[in-house]
Design a protein around this motif. Structure first.
Motif, PDB file in Angstrom:
ATOM      1  N   PRO A  77     -57.603  60.300   6.137  1.00  0.00           N
ATOM      2  CA  PRO A  77     -57.699  61.405   7.096  1.00  0.00           C
ATOM      3  C   PRO A  77     -59.074  62.067   7.052  1.00  0.00           C
ATOM      4  CG  PRO A  77     -56.459  62.080   5.169  1.00  0.00           C
ATOM      5  CD  PRO A  77     -56.770  60.625   4.974  1.00  0.00           C
ATOM      6  N   LEU A  78     -59.402  62.776   8.130  1.00  0.00           N
ATOM      7  CA  LEU A  78     -60.675  63.510   8.191  1.00  0.00           C
ATOM      8  C   LEU A  78     -60.430  64.976   7.858  1.00  0.00           C
ATOM      9  CD1 LEU A  78     -61.964  62.006  11.539  1.00  0.00           C
ATOM     10  CD2 LEU A  78     -63.114  61.743   9.341  1.00  0.00           C
ATOM     11  N   ARG A 125     -57.688  66.932   9.891  1.00  0.00           N
ATOM     12  CA  ARG A 125     -58.062  68.336  10.107  1.00  0.00           C
ATOM     13  C   ARG A 125     -59.255  68.477  11.051  1.00  0.00           C
ATOM     14  NH1 ARG A 125     -53.796  68.788   8.822  1.00  0.00           N
ATOM     15  NH2 ARG A 125     -52.878  69.516   6.867  1.00  0.00           N
ATOM     16  N   PHE A 126     -59.884  67.376  11.408  1.00  0.00           N
ATOM     17  CA  PHE A 126     -61.016  67.446  12.336  1.00  0.00           C
ATOM     18  C   PHE A 126     -60.469  67.389  13.761  1.00  0.00           C
ATOM     19  CE2 PHE A 126     -64.496  65.462  14.823  1.00  0.00           C
ATOM     20  CZ  PHE A 126     -65.436  66.468  14.664  1.00  0.00           C
ATOM     21  N   GLU A 127     -60.441  68.540  14.426  1.00  0.00           N
ATOM     22  CA  GLU A 127     -59.807  68.620  15.746  1.00  0.00           C
ATOM     23  C   GLU A 127     -60.733  69.268  16.766  1.00  0.00           C
ATOM     24  OE1 GLU A 127     -55.258  69.260  15.172  1.00  0.00           O
ATOM     25  OE2 GLU A 127     -56.291  70.406  13.629  1.00  0.00           O
ATOM     26  N   LYS A 128     -62.036  68.960  16.595  1.00  0.00           N
ATOM     27  CA  LYS A 128     -63.009  69.550  17.508  1.00  0.00           C
ATOM     28  C   LYS A 128     -62.815  69.024  18.926  1.00  0.00           C
ATOM     29  CE  LYS A 128     -68.014  70.228  17.862  1.00  0.00           C
ATOM     30  NZ  LYS A 128     -69.315  69.891  17.248  1.00  0.00           N
ATOM     31  N   TYR A 129     -62.483  67.753  19.045  1.00  0.00           N
ATOM     32  CA  TYR A 129     -62.378  67.140  20.373  1.00  0.00           C
ATOM     33  C   TYR A 129     -60.930  66.849  20.788  1.00  0.00           C
ATOM     34  CZ  TYR A 129     -67.295  66.436  19.320  1.00  0.00           C
ATOM     35  OH  TYR A 129     -68.608  66.640  18.973  1.00  0.00           O
ATOM     36  N   LEU A 130     -60.120  66.416  19.844  1.00  0.00           N
ATOM     37  CA  LEU A 130     -58.749  66.031  20.181  1.00  0.00           C
ATOM     38  C   LEU A 130     -57.752  66.706  19.249  1.00  0.00           C
ATOM     39  CD1 LEU A 130     -59.423  62.215  20.621  1.00  0.00           C
ATOM     40  CD2 LEU A 130     -58.957  63.836  22.453  1.00  0.00           C
ATOM     41  N   PRO A 131     -56.590  67.109  19.775  1.00  0.00           N
ATOM     42  CA  PRO A 131     -55.615  67.794  18.918  1.00  0.00           C
ATOM     43  C   PRO A 131     -54.786  66.811  18.077  1.00  0.00           C
ATOM     44  CG  PRO A 131     -54.803  67.649  21.171  1.00  0.00           C
ATOM     45  CD  PRO A 131     -56.155  67.011  21.167  1.00  0.00           C
ATOM     46  N   TYR A 132     -54.580  67.152  16.840  1.00  0.00           N
ATOM     47  CA  TYR A 132     -53.707  66.355  15.970  1.00  0.00           C
ATOM     48  C   TYR A 132     -52.519  67.174  15.459  1.00  0.00           C
ATOM     49  CZ  TYR A 132     -56.881  62.408  15.829  1.00  0.00           C
ATOM     50  OH  TYR A 132     -57.633  61.320  16.185  1.00  0.00           O
ATOM     51  N   ASN A 133     -52.745  68.471  15.291  1.00  0.00           N
ATOM     52  CA  ASN A 133     -51.663  69.356  14.831  1.00  0.00           C
ATOM     53  C   ASN A 133     -51.384  70.371  15.929  1.00  0.00           C
ATOM     54  OD1 ASN A 133     -51.311  68.694  11.741  1.00  0.00           O
ATOM     55  ND2 ASN A 133     -53.512  68.699  12.177  1.00  0.00           N
ATOM     56  N   TYR A 134     -50.282  70.238  16.543  1.00  0.00           N
ATOM     57  CA  TYR A 134     -49.980  71.142  17.649  1.00  0.00           C
ATOM     58  C   TYR A 134     -48.471  71.171  17.873  1.00  0.00           C
ATOM     59  CZ  TYR A 134     -49.268  66.902  20.363  1.00  0.00           C
ATOM     60  OH  TYR A 134     -48.814  65.690  20.796  1.00  0.00           O
ATOM     61  N   SER A 135     -48.067  72.171  18.594  1.00  0.00           N
ATOM     62  CA  SER A 135     -46.704  72.195  19.114  1.00  0.00           C
ATOM     63  C   SER A 135     -46.822  72.621  20.568  1.00  0.00           C
ATOM     64  CB  SER A 135     -45.822  73.155  18.334  1.00  0.00           C
ATOM     65  OG  SER A 135     -46.339  74.467  18.457  1.00  0.00           O
ATOM     66  N   GLY A 136     -45.798  72.405  21.313  1.00  0.00           N
ATOM     67  CA  GLY A 136     -45.881  72.803  22.710  1.00  0.00           C
ATOM     68  C   GLY A 136     -44.546  72.728  23.397  1.00  0.00           C
ATOM     69  N   SER A 137     -44.435  73.496  24.452  1.00  0.00           N
ATOM     70  CA  SER A 137     -43.220  73.486  25.257  1.00  0.00           C
ATOM     71  C   SER A 137     -43.566  72.991  26.651  1.00  0.00           C
ATOM     72  CB  SER A 137     -42.630  74.890  25.362  1.00  0.00           C
ATOM     73  OG  SER A 137     -42.232  75.334  24.097  1.00  0.00           O
ATOM     74  N   PHE A 138     -42.623  72.352  27.249  1.00  0.00           N
ATOM     75  CA  PHE A 138     -42.802  71.866  28.612  1.00  0.00           C
ATOM     76  C   PHE A 138     -41.485  72.110  29.331  1.00  0.00           C
ATOM     77  CE2 PHE A 138     -43.043  67.931  31.459  1.00  0.00           C
ATOM     78  CZ  PHE A 138     -43.820  68.591  32.396  1.00  0.00           C
ATOM     79  N   PHE A 139     -41.521  72.876  30.394  1.00  0.00           N
ATOM     80  CA  PHE A 139     -40.274  73.130  31.107  1.00  0.00           C
ATOM     81  C   PHE A 139     -40.528  73.090  32.606  1.00  0.00           C
ATOM     82  CE2 PHE A 139     -41.454  77.457  32.227  1.00  0.00           C
ATOM     83  CZ  PHE A 139     -42.331  77.800  31.213  1.00  0.00           C
ATOM     84  N   GLY A 140     -39.505  72.811  33.331  1.00  0.00           N
ATOM     85  CA  GLY A 140     -39.675  72.724  34.774  1.00  0.00           C
ATOM     86  C   GLY A 140     -38.477  72.097  35.451  1.00  0.00           C
TER      87      GLY A 140
END
Lengths: 411, 251
Positions: free
Chosen positions: A342-343, A389-404
């Motif tokens: 990992p970075l 842990r290097f997430e300057k350009y792309l996300p690796y640790n995230y959560s999110g909701s999507f509804f519709g």
């Protein structure tokens, strides 16, 4: 691109013409149309909320030209808007792409089926697909770096036995990335005799798959072999031509094993558990540059792209009434890289191996409004955890909701 | 000069009033919306123009349809419009495989801009304004069951707003004209489904694809004897979703 555009238009015109010519010759014929819309809001923990729209428009027909021969033609135009959950229903790995990317896919398929006997059915399929991407606000369609054209040919055989069904298929595809280049890669390769990156994404794919269906169970086994036409394997030492590229071309192999079962628990509940396991093996390696302008690599990583991935899901369909269903779909996925460390936050490799864990929970209320219309209210929660842990350009640790809401009209 | 400024103000107000067309207001969207509007104002106007265009086939037992979209174009932006559809071939008219063929024509104008322009014109003969939207095309429709019809066709669509300010004071830095124009030929395919046996009540959906610009326009609508409502979708538009209301007469 212009040639592909012409082919697309001709294809569509041909599809529509055949639709009516089939009628002229009294061929048994059934048209097919499907309009699908997903409109929602995507709220990731990293980045800004995005309104998401996915539209798909399918045109097609099935024509029985002979009691034993039928032809299926199908054309799909699909727009996929910015989202954490690409098509609003199934998960699509985001590693290597951002939440804001948008796509237009054009897919055309013609399939011939030959019912040879009660036991054997043979199918031949030709398919063509163009994918356009927009990664920036002002990037015009057709100029995306990762735009590709795919042309494929497939043969398959379905075998029906007394107690089980078996099918096997082989598909060959050629992927062409007409706009791909990597100027940074050329800079980093260094030396006056640098390799051009143009065309390095072009590759052939050979897929062999087989499914066994037995009493509500489905077992699947497949292998996907990718061979790159120009991309060479990176080495740890500078070669005679002044680059880090050896003479060996990149090759990859993905083996996938899956099992799923459809279990009707009661009149009100259907379970469809599934499990899949993937093994990716690539001969490509990696030279690491810590900054964009650097031309001197600081670390070499062999077998950088090899991984295994385990996915488990348990869709549950609750039949609430004749028209209403409640669908719950929890899914867990774990991706472990075989050699890739990992970075850290400063873009340096640390000890251990990279691992990504992805969790998804979909909840949807679906209603069949009429014979052709159905709609759904959905909520989807997605969480990825990684030791990167290097997430300057792309996300690796995230959560999110999507509804519709989803809406479809299909005939 | 003041009248020229007022003309520009009317155009800006036209934009601003149009902002209420969308329903996806969120604070975080303001920056994106502003940037997109500045980046490509013609696209936003073209989307409003597309609200006016209709591809719904003429009903099986009728020959002509006249339609006007009154929200979000006539109200609040004073964009008046008329859409004509004429059936030239009936479904299964001669032989069972013959489809219904409709000719489509549409024309519209933003009255506020025209009125402001005439005011300017009366005092400044050098300023000229023209604005219009139009579309014409051909749709082919086939009933595939008692309640469902599929349709497809081609339609050329154009929106134009040109303000020639006629600056001739030799000031190189002065704005001499505002020109917003967009056009494309769309391939459209869609489906219409009857919701009731007793009264005219339908749901329809279509998707149009711009052959030159790759622009996508789409609609889901519900309509009765005269009234129509629903949503238009413009995936890359300033507002992705436009709620619309329209009125039609079938003859």
């Amino acid at each position: 691109m212009k040639m592909h555009k012409k082919i697309n238009i001709l294809t569509l015109a041909g599809l529509l013409a055949i639709t009516y010519l089939s009628g002229l010759h009294a061929v048994q014929f059934a048209p097919y149309y499907d309009f699908k819309l997903t409109q929602g809001v995507s709220v990731p923990s990293r980045g800004t909320p995005e309104f998401t729209l996915c539209l798909a428009n399918d045109l097609g027909f099935i024509a029985r030209v002979h009691p034993k021969h039928s032809i299926v033609a199908f054309y799909e135009l699909k727009y996929i808007g910015p989202s954490i959950n690409r098509d609003g229903s199934s998960i699509r790995s985001l590693e290597g792409s951002s939440f804001t990317d948008r796509y237009i896919d054009y897919l055309f398929i013609v399939r011939h089926s030959w019912v040879y006997s009660k036991m054997f059915t043979f199918k031949t399929q030709v398919d063509s697909m163009i994918e356009n991407t927009r990664t920036g606000a002002n990037e015009a369609w057709g100029y995306g770096l990762y735009d590709f054209n795919r042309t494929g040919l497939m043969f398959s055989a379905d075998m029906t036995f007394e107690t089980f069904k078996l099918d096997a298929s082989i598909q060959y595809s050629l992927l062409d990335f007409p706009n791909y280049t990597d100027l940074l890669g050329e800079l980093q390769a260094g030396a006056g005799d640098g390799e051009s990156q143009t065309g390095k994404q072009n590759h052939n794919i050979l897929q062999i798959r087989s499914n066994l269906k037995y009493k509500g169970n489905k077992f699947s086994l497949g292998t996907t072999m990718q061979s790159y036409l120009k991309q060479k394997v990176v080495t740890s030492v500078v070669q005679a031509n002044g680059t880090y590229y050896s003479a060996e071309l990149q090759k990859e192999n993905l083996i996938s094993i899956g099992v799923e079962r459809k279990q009707k628990v009661s009149e009100f509940l259907i379970l469809s558990p599934y499990l899949s396991y993937k093994i990716k093996d690539s001969n490509q390696n990696y030279q690491h540059f810590t900054t964009a302008g650097s031309s001197v690599p600081v670390a070499y990583q062999g077998d950088y792209y090899d991984y295994t991935e385990l996915t488990v899901g348990l869709p549950m369909i609750f039949i609430l009434s004749e028209k209403w269903d409640l669908i719950l779909t929890p899914e867990l996925s774990q991706k472990n890289y075989s050699s890739r460390p990992p970075l850290d936050a400063n873009n340096n490799f640390t000890d251990g191996k990279q691992a990504n864990n992805l969790m998804l929970m979909n909840v949807a209320f679906e209603k069949k409004s009429s014979e052709v219309a159905r709609w759904a209210l959905f909520y989807s929660y997605q969480q990825q955890a990684s030791n990167v842990r290097f997430e300057k350009y792309l996300p690796y640790n995230y959560s999110g909701s999507f509804f519709g809401i989803k809406y479809s009209l299909r005939y | 000069m003041i009248k020229k400024i007022s003309l520009i103000a009317v155009i800006v107000l036209f934009y601003a009033s149009s902002l209420y067309c969308g329903d996806d207001f969120l604070t975080s969207e303001v920056t994106r919306i502003s940037t997109k509007l500045i980046d490509n104002p013609a696209d936003f106007l073209f989307n409003l123009h597309s609200d006016n265009v209709d591809f719904t086939p003429v009903p099986k037992d009728k020959n002509v349809t006249i339609r006007t979209n009154f929200y979000p174009t006539t109200f609040p932006t004073t964009w008046v419009n008329l859409n004509f559809k004429v059936k030239v071939l009936s479904d299964s008219g001669y032989t069972p495989w013959i489809p219904q063929v409709d000719l489509i024509g549409q024309y519209g104008k933003v009255m506020a801009i025209d009125m402001a322009a005439s005011d300017v014109d009366s005092s400044s003969s050098s300023t000229k304004v023209s604005n219009s939207d139009m579309a014409y095309g051909l749709m082919v429709t086939k009933a595939v069951s008692e309640t469902t019809r599929l349709f497809f066709g081609l339609c050329y669509s154009k929106m134009e707003l040109i303000v020639d300010l006629g600056n001739n004071d030799n000031d190189d830095n002065a704005v001499s004209s505002i020109s917003l124009s967009a056009n494309d030929t769309f391939f459209v395919s869609g489906i219409e489904n009857s919701l009731s046996d007793d009264k005219p009540s339908y749901v329809k959906a279509h998707l149009g694809y711009g052959l030159r610009t790759k622009k996508i326009v789409s609609r889901i609508g519900w309509y009765s004897n005269h009234f129509e409502t629903g949503f238009n979708f413009y995936p890359e538009g300033l507002f992705v979703m436009h709620y619309f209301m329209a009125w039609h007469w079938n003859f």
